[in-house]
Scaffold this motif. Structure first.
Motif, PDB file in Angstrom:
ATOM      1  N   GLU A   7       0.831  -1.207   0.000  1.00 12.69           N
ATOM      2  CA  GLU A   7       0.000   0.000   0.000  1.00 12.69           C
ATOM      3  C   GLU A   7       0.863   1.252   0.000  1.00 12.69           C
ATOM      4  OE1 GLU A   7      -2.954   0.114   3.010  1.00 12.69           O
ATOM      5  OE2 GLU A   7      -3.899  -1.777   2.414  1.00 12.69           O
ATOM      6  N   ARG A   8       1.925   1.244   0.792  1.00 12.32           N
ATOM      7  CA  ARG A   8       2.831   2.396   0.832  1.00 12.32           C
ATOM      8  C   ARG A   8       3.546   2.547  -0.517  1.00 12.32           C
ATOM      9  NH1 ARG A   8       5.631   5.157   5.478  1.00 12.32           N
ATOM     10  NH2 ARG A   8       7.417   6.239   4.534  1.00 12.32           N
ATOM     11  N   ASN A  10       2.342   1.737  -3.445  1.00 16.68           N
ATOM     12  CA  ASN A  10       1.394   2.282  -4.421  1.00 16.68           C
ATOM     13  C   ASN A  10       1.175   3.779  -4.224  1.00 16.68           C
ATOM     14  OD1 ASN A  10       1.017  -0.174  -5.746  1.00 16.68           O
ATOM     15  ND2 ASN A  10      -0.644  -0.794  -4.382  1.00 16.68           N
ATOM     16  N   LEU A  11       1.111   4.219  -2.962  1.00 19.87           N
ATOM     17  CA  LEU A  11       0.994   5.648  -2.701  1.00 19.87           C
ATOM     18  C   LEU A  11       2.234   6.396  -3.200  1.00 19.87           C
ATOM     19  CD1 LEU A  11      -0.504   5.643   0.919  1.00 19.87           C
ATOM     20  CD2 LEU A  11      -1.649   6.389  -1.178  1.00 19.87           C
ATOM     21  N   PHE A  12       3.397   5.796  -2.970  1.00 17.66           N
ATOM     22  CA  PHE A  12       4.644   6.411  -3.407  1.00 17.66           C
ATOM     23  C   PHE A  12       4.713   6.486  -4.931  1.00 17.66           C
ATOM     24  CE2 PHE A  12       9.241   5.933  -4.493  1.00 17.66           C
ATOM     25  CZ  PHE A  12       9.639   7.196  -4.085  1.00 17.66           C
ATOM     26  N   LYS A  13       4.225   5.442  -5.621  1.00 12.84           N
ATOM     27  CA  LYS A  13       4.233   5.439  -7.086  1.00 12.84           C
ATOM     28  C   LYS A  13       3.396   6.588  -7.637  1.00 12.84           C
ATOM     29  CE  LYS A  13       4.029   1.593  -9.449  1.00 12.84           C
ATOM     30  NZ  LYS A  13       3.624   0.253  -9.928  1.00 12.84           N
ATOM     31  N   ALA A  14       2.271   6.867  -6.994  1.00 17.37           N
ATOM     32  CA  ALA A  14       1.422   7.970  -7.438  1.00 17.37           C
ATOM     33  C   ALA A  14       2.143   9.313  -7.248  1.00 17.37           C
ATOM     34  CB  ALA A  14       0.108   7.954  -6.664  1.00 17.37           C
ATOM     35  N   GLU A  15       2.811   9.472  -6.111  1.00 18.58           N
ATOM     36  CA  GLU A  15       3.568  10.699  -5.865  1.00 18.58           C
ATOM     37  C   GLU A  15       4.744  10.802  -6.836  1.00 18.58           C
ATOM     38  OE1 GLU A  15       4.786  10.326  -1.857  1.00 18.58           O
ATOM     39  OE2 GLU A  15       2.758  10.518  -1.014  1.00 18.58           O
ATOM     40  N   ASN A 228      10.178   0.588   1.967  1.00 21.96           N
ATOM     41  CA  ASN A 228       8.934  -0.099   1.613  1.00 21.96           C
ATOM     42  C   ASN A 228       9.151  -1.565   1.270  1.00 21.96           C
ATOM     43  OD1 ASN A 228       7.650   2.349   1.929  1.00 21.96           O
ATOM     44  ND2 ASN A 228       7.583   2.823  -0.257  1.00 21.96           N
TER      45      ASN A 228
END
Length: 297
Positions: A7-8, A10-15, A228
């Motif tokens: 989950e972390r 995926n959030l990082f990939k968006a950023e 991560n």
């Protein structure tokens, strides 16, 4: 094994997608306003490319050679070694980010190398082939045998390293455990085309390049990816900046605080260079090892 924080990730990939888009915008804008190319090949074969623009100043990245086989004691963990653990790298998926694709047909790889980037027919990078061989050459030529001669390697270009690495770690969270990065930003003095060139910024510091030891956004991104993925490790080359004596107009690089931002991450491993042991000797005590006169630290 520690759990991968998907989950972390995926959030990082968006950023990261937003951050990478902005980085490329800065590069494109700089290229459009200045008579320079993104990839530079100097007459001596010295290669590099424009990676980012920070406060209007270009940051170039170049590739770093390991200057020969390292005396790391790999013989001790190989089949027949005195530790009795018989490691060959079989089953491992290792990744190399470098100057381009590796020569897949080379006799030392036997189908274990895959280029993950599109290459023109017959095209491959000498440096990435050399690095891949140092890691995983099978030993058809005994002198060329790599550290993990049965490992599999996937090869990328370093231009989009952080985005590709993020994708690798979410696509292959259990098998992607290590990547090699033998490159870093140009910093301080570099000897190019027979003369010394200064890559610092006099507006920031007229005597020392601000990039030495600096923790850039790209440095933080590598640390975030390793946080991560607790079972994954990145390995960067330290660079060779202690040989940057310059032309006398500014102080020489080093002797300390000479790591470029790529090599300054906190969670990975940065590898310097020592002098080669005398032919025929194997490592057995620390007194045999001496730091080279060029390796950064």
């Amino acid at each position: 094994k520690a759990q991968v924080k998907i989950e972390r990730h995926n959030l990082f990939k968006a950023e990261l997608a937003v951050e990478e888009s902005e980085r490329k915008r800065r590069v494109d804008e700089f290229l459009s306003q200045n008579e320079v190319k993104q990839r530079v090949i100097f007459g001596s074969g010295f290669q590099g490319y424009l990676y980012d623009v920070i406060e209007g100043k270009p940051v170039y990245v170049g590739f770093q050679n390991d200057r020969g086989a390292e005396d790391v004691g790999a013989w001790a963990v190989r089949p027949g070694g005195n530790l009795g653990i018989n490691l060959t790298g079989a089953g491992l998926r290792l990744a190399v980010w470098d100057d381009g694709g590796t020569l897949e047909s080379h006799q030392e790889f036997g189908g274990r190398v895959t280029n993950a980037i599109d290459l023109p027919p017959g095209s491959s990078g000498f440096h990435s082939t050399h690095v891949s061989g140092t890691i995983a050459a099978s030993g058809v030529d005994a002198e060329a045998r790599g550290m993990a001669p049965n490992a599999n390697i996937v090869v990328y270009s370093s231009i989009d390293d952080i985005a590709e690495l993020s994708n690798e770690l979410t696509t292959n969270p259990n098998s992607m455990i290590l990547s090699n990065h033998s490159y870093g930003s140009y910093a301080g003095w570099e000897f190019i085309n027979g003369e010394w060139t200064w890559f610092g910024d006099d507006d920031v510091d007229p005597t020392e390049d601000w990039k030495f030891g600096y923790y850039l956004g790209i440095t933080s991104n590598f640390d975030e990816l390793m946080y991560n993925s607790p079972n994954y490790l990145t390995v960067f080359s330290a660079g060779n900046h202690r040989e940057g004596v310059g032309d006398g107009s500014k102080p020489a690089d080093g002797p300390f605080d000479s790591l470029n931002p790529f090599a300054s991450n906190k969670n990975g491993v940065t590898v310097g260079a020592v002098l080669k042991l005398v032919d025929g000797l194997q490592y057995n005590r620390s007194e045999q090892v001496a730091i080279s006169n060029f390796s950064s630290y």
